[in-house]
Design a protein around this motif. Sequence first.
Motif, PDB file in Angstrom:
ATOM      1  N   TYR A 571       0.821  -1.219   0.000  1.00 59.74           N
ATOM      2  CA  TYR A 571       0.000   0.000   0.000  1.00 59.74           C
ATOM      3  C   TYR A 571       0.855   1.269   0.000  1.00 59.74           C
ATOM      4  CZ  TYR A 571      -3.868  -3.154   0.806  1.00 59.74           C
ATOM      5  OH  TYR A 571      -4.804  -4.149   0.662  1.00 59.74           O
ATOM      6  N   VAL A 572       1.881   1.258  -0.822  1.00 57.94           N
ATOM      7  CA  VAL A 572       2.761   2.422  -0.959  1.00 57.94           C
ATOM      8  C   VAL A 572       2.159   3.391  -1.976  1.00 57.94           C
ATOM      9  CG1 VAL A 572       5.056   3.207  -1.656  1.00 57.94           C
ATOM     10  CG2 VAL A 572       4.796   1.072  -0.374  1.00 57.94           C
ATOM     11  N   TYR A 573       2.194   4.671  -1.650  1.00 51.52           N
ATOM     12  CA  TYR A 573       1.756   5.695  -2.602  1.00 51.52           C
ATOM     13  C   TYR A 573       2.978   6.462  -3.075  1.00 51.52           C
ATOM     14  CZ  TYR A 573      -0.682   9.551  -4.814  1.00 51.52           C
ATOM     15  OH  TYR A 573      -1.123  10.468  -5.741  1.00 51.52           O
ATOM     16  N   GLU A 574       3.103   6.637  -4.383  1.00 54.05           N
ATOM     17  CA  GLU A 574       4.268   7.304  -4.959  1.00 54.05           C
ATOM     18  C   GLU A 574       3.831   8.389  -5.937  1.00 54.05           C
ATOM     19  OE1 GLU A 574       8.380   6.188  -7.420  1.00 54.05           O
ATOM     20  OE2 GLU A 574       6.690   4.794  -7.375  1.00 54.05           O
ATOM     21  N   LYS A 575       4.572   9.500  -5.917  1.00 56.14           N
ATOM     22  CA  LYS A 575       4.328  10.575  -6.879  1.00 56.14           C
ATOM     23  C   LYS A 575       5.668  11.119  -7.359  1.00 56.14           C
ATOM     24  CE  LYS A 575       2.091  15.075  -7.564  1.00 56.14           C
ATOM     25  NZ  LYS A 575       1.265  16.146  -6.950  1.00 56.14           N
ATOM     26  N   THR A 576       5.839  11.184  -8.658  1.00 59.01           N
ATOM     27  CA  THR A 576       7.030  11.777  -9.251  1.00 59.01           C
ATOM     28  C   THR A 576       6.630  13.033 -10.018  1.00 59.01           C
ATOM     29  OG1 THR A 576       6.811  10.402 -11.229  1.00 59.01           O
ATOM     30  CG2 THR A 576       8.207   9.558  -9.459  1.00 59.01           C
ATOM     31  N   GLY A 577       7.519  13.990 -10.044  1.00 56.99           N
ATOM     32  CA  GLY A 577       7.221  15.226 -10.763  1.00 56.99           C
ATOM     33  C   GLY A 577       8.240  16.300 -10.440  1.00 56.99           C
ATOM     34  N   TYR A 578       7.888  17.542 -10.726  1.00 57.52           N
ATOM     35  CA  TYR A 578       8.802  18.665 -10.530  1.00 57.52           C
ATOM     36  C   TYR A 578       8.217  19.661  -9.535  1.00 57.52           C
ATOM     37  CZ  TYR A 578      11.341  17.072 -14.665  1.00 57.52           C
ATOM     38  OH  TYR A 578      12.061  16.325 -15.561  1.00 57.52           O
ATOM     39  N   LEU A 579       9.079  20.134  -8.644  1.00 57.60           N
ATOM     40  CA  LEU A 579       8.716  21.262  -7.800  1.00 57.60           C
ATOM     41  C   LEU A 579       9.145  22.512  -8.561  1.00 57.60           C
ATOM     42  CD1 LEU A 579       9.034  21.650  -4.003  1.00 57.60           C
ATOM     43  CD2 LEU A 579       9.867  23.473  -5.467  1.00 57.60           C
ATOM     44  N   GLN A 580       8.156  23.301  -8.959  1.00 57.28           N
ATOM     45  CA  GLN A 580       8.427  24.456  -9.808  1.00 57.28           C
ATOM     46  C   GLN A 580       8.981  25.609  -8.975  1.00 57.28           C
ATOM     47  OE1 GLN A 580       4.942  25.418 -12.123  1.00 57.28           O
ATOM     48  NE2 GLN A 580       4.413  23.256 -12.413  1.00 57.28           N
ATOM     49  N   ILE A 581      10.071  26.216  -9.465  1.00 53.48           N
ATOM     50  CA  ILE A 581      10.711  27.309  -8.742  1.00 53.48           C
ATOM     51  C   ILE A 581      11.247  28.330  -9.740  1.00 53.48           C
ATOM     52  CG2 ILE A 581      12.900  26.039  -8.646  1.00 53.48           C
ATOM     53  CD1 ILE A 581      13.431  27.456  -5.962  1.00 53.48           C
ATOM     54  N   ASP A 582      11.114  29.584  -9.395  1.00 53.56           N
ATOM     55  CA  ASP A 582      11.643  30.655 -10.231  1.00 53.56           C
ATOM     56  C   ASP A 582      13.111  30.881  -9.866  1.00 53.56           C
ATOM     57  OD1 ASP A 582      12.324  33.645 -10.776  1.00 53.56           O
ATOM     58  OD2 ASP A 582      10.480  33.294 -11.936  1.00 53.56           O
ATOM     59  N   ALA A 583      13.987  30.769 -10.853  1.00 50.25           N
ATOM     60  CA  ALA A 583      15.422  30.844 -10.598  1.00 50.25           C
ATOM     61  C   ALA A 583      15.842  32.192 -10.037  1.00 50.25           C
ATOM     62  CB  ALA A 583      16.194  30.547 -11.881  1.00 50.25           C
ATOM     63  N   GLU A 584      15.132  33.252 -10.360  1.00 52.23           N
ATOM     64  CA  GLU A 584      15.531  34.594  -9.912  1.00 52.23           C
ATOM     65  C   GLU A 584      14.929  34.945  -8.552  1.00 52.23           C
ATOM     66  OE1 GLU A 584      14.544  37.359 -12.945  1.00 52.23           O
ATOM     67  OE2 GLU A 584      15.959  36.528 -14.411  1.00 52.23           O
ATOM     68  N   HIS A 586      13.239  32.780  -6.528  1.00 57.82           N
ATOM     69  CA  HIS A 586      13.180  31.609  -5.648  1.00 57.82           C
ATOM     70  C   HIS A 586      11.779  31.356  -5.096  1.00 57.82           C
ATOM     71  CE1 HIS A 586      17.744  30.964  -4.681  1.00 57.82           C
ATOM     72  NE2 HIS A 586      17.477  30.988  -5.989  1.00 57.82           N
ATOM     73  N   GLN A 587      10.781  31.914  -5.769  1.00 55.34           N
ATOM     74  CA  GLN A 587       9.404  31.610  -5.415  1.00 55.34           C
ATOM     75  C   GLN A 587       9.056  30.241  -6.001  1.00 55.34           C
ATOM     76  OE1 GLN A 587       7.354  33.524  -3.420  1.00 55.34           O
ATOM     77  NE2 GLN A 587       9.273  34.657  -3.083  1.00 55.34           N
ATOM     78  N   SER A 588       8.428  29.388  -5.198  1.00 55.48           N
ATOM     79  CA  SER A 588       8.163  28.018  -5.643  1.00 55.48           C
ATOM     80  C   SER A 588       6.690  27.669  -5.511  1.00 55.48           C
ATOM     81  CB  SER A 588       8.991  27.022  -4.824  1.00 55.48           C
ATOM     82  OG  SER A 588       8.608  27.059  -3.456  1.00 55.48           O
ATOM     83  N   THR A 589       6.305  26.679  -6.305  1.00 52.23           N
ATOM     84  CA  THR A 589       4.972  26.092  -6.198  1.00 52.23           C
ATOM     85  C   THR A 589       5.087  24.828  -5.360  1.00 52.23           C
ATOM     86  OG1 THR A 589       4.363  26.921  -8.370  1.00 52.23           O
ATOM     87  CG2 THR A 589       3.018  25.131  -7.458  1.00 52.23           C
ATOM     88  N   PRO A 590       4.426  24.736  -4.208  1.00 47.48           N
ATOM     89  CA  PRO A 590       4.571  23.561  -3.338  1.00 47.48           C
ATOM     90  C   PRO A 590       4.252  22.264  -4.080  1.00 47.48           C
ATOM     91  CG  PRO A 590       3.421  25.317  -2.191  1.00 47.48           C
ATOM     92  CD  PRO A 590       3.521  25.738  -3.631  1.00 47.48           C
ATOM     93  N   PHE A 591       4.950  21.195  -3.643  1.00 48.25           N
ATOM     94  CA  PHE A 591       4.782  19.861  -4.223  1.00 48.25           C
ATOM     95  C   PHE A 591       3.890  19.062  -3.274  1.00 48.25           C
ATOM     96  CE2 PHE A 591       6.014  15.504  -5.208  1.00 48.25           C
ATOM     97  CZ  PHE A 591       6.158  15.514  -6.593  1.00 48.25           C
ATOM     98  N   ALA A 592       2.680  18.706  -3.699  1.00 44.39           N
ATOM     99  CA  ALA A 592       1.701  18.043  -2.829  1.00 44.39           C
ATOM    100  C   ALA A 592       1.669  16.541  -3.085  1.00 44.39           C
ATOM    101  CB  ALA A 592       0.321  18.631  -3.046  1.00 44.39           C
ATOM    102  N   VAL A 593       1.703  15.771  -1.998  1.00 49.62           N
ATOM    103  CA  VAL A 593       1.588  14.309  -2.052  1.00 49.62           C
ATOM    104  C   VAL A 593       0.628  13.886  -0.954  1.00 49.62           C
ATOM    105  CG1 VAL A 593       2.814  12.113  -2.052  1.00 49.62           C
ATOM    106  CG2 VAL A 593       3.995  14.186  -2.767  1.00 49.62           C
ATOM    107  N   GLN A 594      -0.623  13.567  -1.344  1.00 53.50           N
ATOM    108  CA  GLN A 594      -1.679  13.259  -0.383  1.00 53.50           C
ATOM    109  C   GLN A 594      -1.753  14.366   0.669  1.00 53.50           C
ATOM    110  OE1 GLN A 594      -1.141   9.050   0.755  1.00 53.50           O
ATOM    111  NE2 GLN A 594      -2.637   8.546  -0.806  1.00 53.50           N
TER     112      GLN A 594
END
Length: 708
Positions: A571-584, A586-594
């Motif tokens: 019953y393992v839950y897995e999520k792969t993807g990208y945490l989006q971040i602005d290089a200049e 450093h504002q990021s979009t949080p990475f949500a997993v359940q």
Amino acid sequence: MAISGFVLLIIAFIASIVSVAAFALARPMRKDALTRWGTLGVAVTFFALLAACCVLVVAFMTGDTSILYVLEERSLSTDGFAWLYKLAGLWAGRAGSLLFWVFLISLFNVLILARWSKTKDRKDGGDANAASGNGIAARARALDVIAMSIVQVVIAIFCALLLFAADNMPFTPTPAYFFNADGSLTAAASLYSMNQLLEHWAMAIHPPLLFIGYAGLTVPFAYGMAALIANDPSKLWVERTTRFVLASWLFLGAGIGLGAVWAYVVLGWGGYWGWDPVENASLLSWLVCVALVHTFTVYRHRGQFKRWAVLCACLAFTFVIVATFITRSGIVQSVHAFAGDPVSLALFGGLIVVSLICPIAGLIIRKASFGPTDKESEDIESMVSKDAAYYFNNVVMMVFVVLLTYMTVSSALPSWMPFGGESLGATAYEAIARPLGIIYLFILAVCPLLSWGTTDREAFLRQAKVPAICAVVLAIALIVWWATNLKPAYDAVIADGGSNAMTLLEAGPSVYYHALAVAGIIVASLLFFNALFMFVRNIRLPNKRAAAIGGGFAHIAMAVLLVGLIGSSMYVYEKTGYLQIDAETHQSTPFAVQEYTLDYASDRIIDDSEASNTVVYEVTFDVYRDGTKVGQVSPSVQVNVATQQRKLNAAVLGFPEEDLFVVYQGVNQTGWFSLDVRINPLITLVWIGFAMLMVGTAFACFGRRRSA
């Protein structure tokens, strides 16, 4: 140093052959002097192999690269465990691990020698199965001598592998072209070093523990054959072997467990067991040991399973060689396997055949002696008895061992055979392992409540009543937790689709999948309380054997382990993807997993290229659970500057009921962080159960219980 190591190997090889010859001639010629020469050969073999290992250890510790094996397996690490990684070079590669293994076999033979020298002849009445007039001490010394000679034969074969196969020689001098005129290493040679994936404390300790277990299983094989040669079907050989078997099982289990720890935190895939061929190979002997330990119990208590005990003791050693054959012959492909060579293929293959044929031939010759006596019977009086439980225990375990072996080597089999030429995935192994494991543990749960011969119904119900009520309460609680926490994770994976959903669907219909999990929970609850009550009862008995107390605790551990395995593998839950971040900015979009959210906090580069040739890229994330911050994780990627080999250092945030497992895999062209995040439920119970299993086994092996 290379020459001295080579000479020591020759001395060990000659001493082992001389001792075998002396032991073989001593018995028919009745010459005690020859026996002493044989025992001297055992001691010389041990000290020669010990010295050979010391030569390699000194070379690793001092950085002496005049030996090619040291150059190839040296560690360049500079962290706090650098000394351990240097020591681990002894067993990190093909040749060194073989030398270390044969040294351990010689160490066990010296332990037999020490016990032989302490055993004094004394007059006693013997027993019904022994030749009249022979004392127990005299028979024990005779078994010891034969066992030592058989172990020396095995040592001679291993020494031959080291001496006569170039790939197995640990003392080959480093060729001159690896050095500059001033004696320093060339640029190409300086790149040689230990695989950085192996530079972890668990992996440094994992191989020697396995090798101790492998070496120890030479002893029951030797004593089983000694009992056949001496025609002694009494339980004497079992009593002289049991501690060796338990110790081997303990070290094998500890080695496998630490390998799982390493796989979990180093390899970066989020699991701890992948059914890799070499992983399977290490499991084979451990499983046979399970059957052997329980077979010895029946042998001691009931005088049954005599022929099977001898065969099982030999099979435990055979599957050690099978594991080695899988690892070193090149017949299967694995990231853990060594390249094959014809000498290893021939000698290990031949040793497998001999270790199977000899006990079978011996049992045929000794059929009358090792059959049941007038007072004993191999027949099972009732299917509801300890005898039957132990019998089915062995059947289930050996069926699984045979299937596991066949499936592991299936890729090397002809295409006309079932699964021939196919490399089977984890789903295929789990389809067999899960139901057989549950059946086996159910037998283990019920067995302590049964009686030898026949089980009285009223006595059984009286003993089972309270544990059964407790088990029902625990099972209901666990099933409710499963329905509210584990099953939704399964449904979420299926809803997400992709490869993870396909893997779950390959395991069978959801009804079957969930039914298997619920059945496992019920069996675990039953096993836990039956084992707990029996453990408490045994503790209160002043004359109870340590093996019974330790075994009861180990059974409790198996119940804990089973619940952990259900959650963390099904019953393992897995999520792969990208945490989006602005290089200049450093504002990021949080990475949500359940219910978890990862938010970027910082990143850094740790440049250690001058000292250890590595650069580490680390990212730190704040972790929120249902909107509340619960901690930070700092996964990283370690890169070897010279070879560009990557090592993913996972970050784990643990909770009582689950782990949040985070792997950072680098950045894409836009600078976004690539993440692989898993939620591993109940994995803490896997580590707790494993630790309890080791404690119980250690007490059974080394503990003592004072008689009343």
